[in-house]
Design a protein around this motif. Sequence first.
Motif, mmCIF file in Angstrom:
data_model
loop_
_atom_site.group_PDB
_atom_site.id
_atom_site.type_symbol
_atom_site.label_atom_id
_atom_site.label_comp_id
_atom_site.label_asym_id
_atom_site.label_seq_id
_atom_site.Cartn_x
_atom_site.Cartn_y
_atom_site.Cartn_z
ATOM 1 N N PHE A 19 20.893 9.596 -10.900
ATOM 2 C CA PHE A 19 21.562 10.501 -10.950
ATOM 3 C C PHE A 19 22.298 11.049 -9.771
ATOM 4 O O PHE A 19 23.444 10.980 -10.316
ATOM 5 N N CYS A 20 21.380 11.068 -9.244
ATOM 6 C CA CYS A 20 22.057 11.674 -8.307
ATOM 7 C C CYS A 20 22.197 11.142 -6.803
ATOM 8 O O CYS A 20 21.239 10.687 -6.176
ATOM 9 N N HIS A 21 23.422 11.642 -5.594
ATOM 10 C CA HIS A 21 23.567 10.915 -4.880
ATOM 11 C C HIS A 21 22.562 10.775 -3.530
ATOM 12 O O HIS A 21 21.927 9.901 -2.805
ATOM 13 N N LYS A 22 22.215 12.601 -3.255
ATOM 14 C CA LYS A 22 21.480 13.342 -2.342
ATOM 15 C C LYS A 22 21.973 12.493 -0.998
ATOM 16 O O LYS A 22 23.077 12.444 -1.228
ATOM 17 N N LEU A 53 25.801 22.185 -4.074
ATOM 18 C CA LEU A 53 26.836 20.864 -4.463
ATOM 19 C C LEU A 53 25.270 20.556 -3.922
ATOM 20 O O LEU A 53 25.852 19.738 -5.037
ATOM 21 N N MET A 54 24.843 20.405 -2.885
ATOM 22 C CA MET A 54 23.504 19.510 -3.314
ATOM 23 C C MET A 54 22.103 20.211 -3.222
ATOM 24 O O MET A 54 22.591 21.266 -3.015
ATOM 25 N N GLY A 55 21.582 19.959 -3.509
ATOM 26 C CA GLY A 55 19.868 21.109 -3.258
ATOM 27 C C GLY A 55 19.977 21.555 -5.451
ATOM 28 O O GLY A 55 20.737 21.748 -5.497
ATOM 29 N N GLU A 56 18.484 21.952 -5.146
ATOM 30 C CA GLU A 56 18.392 23.188 -6.487
ATOM 31 C C GLU A 56 18.110 25.134 -6.208
ATOM 32 O O GLU A 56 17.575 25.133 -5.304
ATOM 33 N N HIS A 187 28.347 9.714 -17.789
ATOM 34 C CA HIS A 187 28.111 9.515 -16.273
ATOM 35 C C HIS A 187 29.584 9.173 -15.518
ATOM 36 O O HIS A 187 30.259 8.354 -15.506
ATOM 37 N N PHE A 188 29.381 9.082 -13.901
ATOM 38 C CA PHE A 188 30.345 8.901 -13.716
ATOM 39 C C PHE A 188 29.642 8.411 -12.013
ATOM 40 O O PHE A 188 28.458 9.218 -11.568
ATOM 41 N N ASP A 189 30.385 8.019 -10.891
ATOM 42 C CA ASP A 189 29.583 6.969 -9.528
ATOM 43 C C ASP A 189 30.403 8.164 -8.256
ATOM 44 O O ASP A 189 31.372 8.211 -8.507
ATOM 45 N N TRP A 190 29.145 8.209 -8.051
ATOM 46 C CA TRP A 190 29.454 9.704 -6.424
ATOM 47 C C TRP A 190 29.663 8.216 -5.721
ATOM 48 O O TRP A 190 30.148 7.300 -5.269
ATOM 49 N N PRO A 191 31.014 9.150 -4.902
ATOM 50 C CA PRO A 191 31.767 8.954 -3.559
ATOM 51 C C PRO A 191 30.860 8.207 -2.960
ATOM 52 O O PRO A 191 29.773 8.449 -2.185
ATOM 53 N N ASP A 192 31.072 6.618 -2.151
ATOM 54 C CA ASP A 192 30.162 6.114 -1.251
ATOM 55 C C ASP A 192 30.445 5.310 -0.340
ATOM 56 O O ASP A 192 30.858 4.611 -0.740
ATOM 57 N N CYS A 225 33.391 18.802 -4.974
ATOM 58 C CA CYS A 225 32.007 18.962 -4.075
ATOM 59 C C CYS A 225 30.873 17.924 -4.171
ATOM 60 O O CYS A 225 29.822 17.771 -4.446
ATOM 61 N N LEU A 226 31.637 16.677 -4.343
ATOM 62 C CA LEU A 226 31.001 15.830 -4.321
ATOM 63 C C LEU A 226 30.927 14.414 -2.644
ATOM 64 O O LEU A 226 30.216 13.735 -3.092
#
Length: 281
Positions: A19-22, A53-56, A187-192, A225-226
């Motif tokens: 589910f993550c854009h990475k 934002l990203m990362g753990e 669920h949503f789709d990340w901006p890509d 944040c996306l």
Amino acid sequence: MLKKIYLEITNVCNLSCSFCHKTKRPHKLLTRDEFEILTDKLRGKAKHLYFHLMGEPMLHPLLPDFIEIAESKGFLPMLTTNGSLLGTKGDLLLKKLPHKINISLHAPDANPAFADEAYLGNCLKFAKEASQKGSVVALRLWNLGTSADNSHILEKMHELFPDEWESVRSNNGYKLAPRLFLEYGEHFDWPDPSAPEDDKNADAFCFALRDQIGVLSDGTVIPCCLDADGILALGNLFESDLESILASERARNIYDGFTRRRACEELCRKCGYAKRFKREK
């Protein structure tokens, strides 16, 4: 004043979830000096400071120190984690808790790590202890609208919190215990950049730059944040102040565009999350 700021203390993650854009950016962890500089420049601009934002964020060895520094500057530190490190690092975090912790449980089919029996047990045990120590904890299941089966997760929650759960409309979920919540989300789709694009004149709105901004680990300021790769970079906080960055032509165009309910940036027209703010015809 903004409602929240997302400060990415690291873009490194220990998992790779469906589910993550990475992100394609070079791996980085903020140093103590960098964190001091950025929080000094963000001080007074928002109350809630998210270490994500990203990362753990639990991979960062200075996380407890960062929580303490942020509190000393008037922020309410907020942590979002995938929960996979709570079994090994949870005790350390319990010694210096942030104001709120979001644990993204989602579903076992997103990553094999979530299917490990110890994972869920560690997350729920930590959530109970952290909430009892005064931190607000949100257990997140943001997979509505998919084929994900949350029944096993919910069964374990009911075992640990057998009392009747209180429905909470404000966070679209339930209160399981004092300061402990279950939050549902679609669920949503990340901006890509490769995603289908909405028409430039389509109805569009987003709270980017209205109630939130993001700051990547290299100091890049982004509207929300996306923006995982900083495509909508507005400026760099190591090189400028936030007021100048938010007064830039690009920032003003984004803000004014959404005021008119138009997305002036191509990436915004490819954002699945923003679609939930569309007006119903």
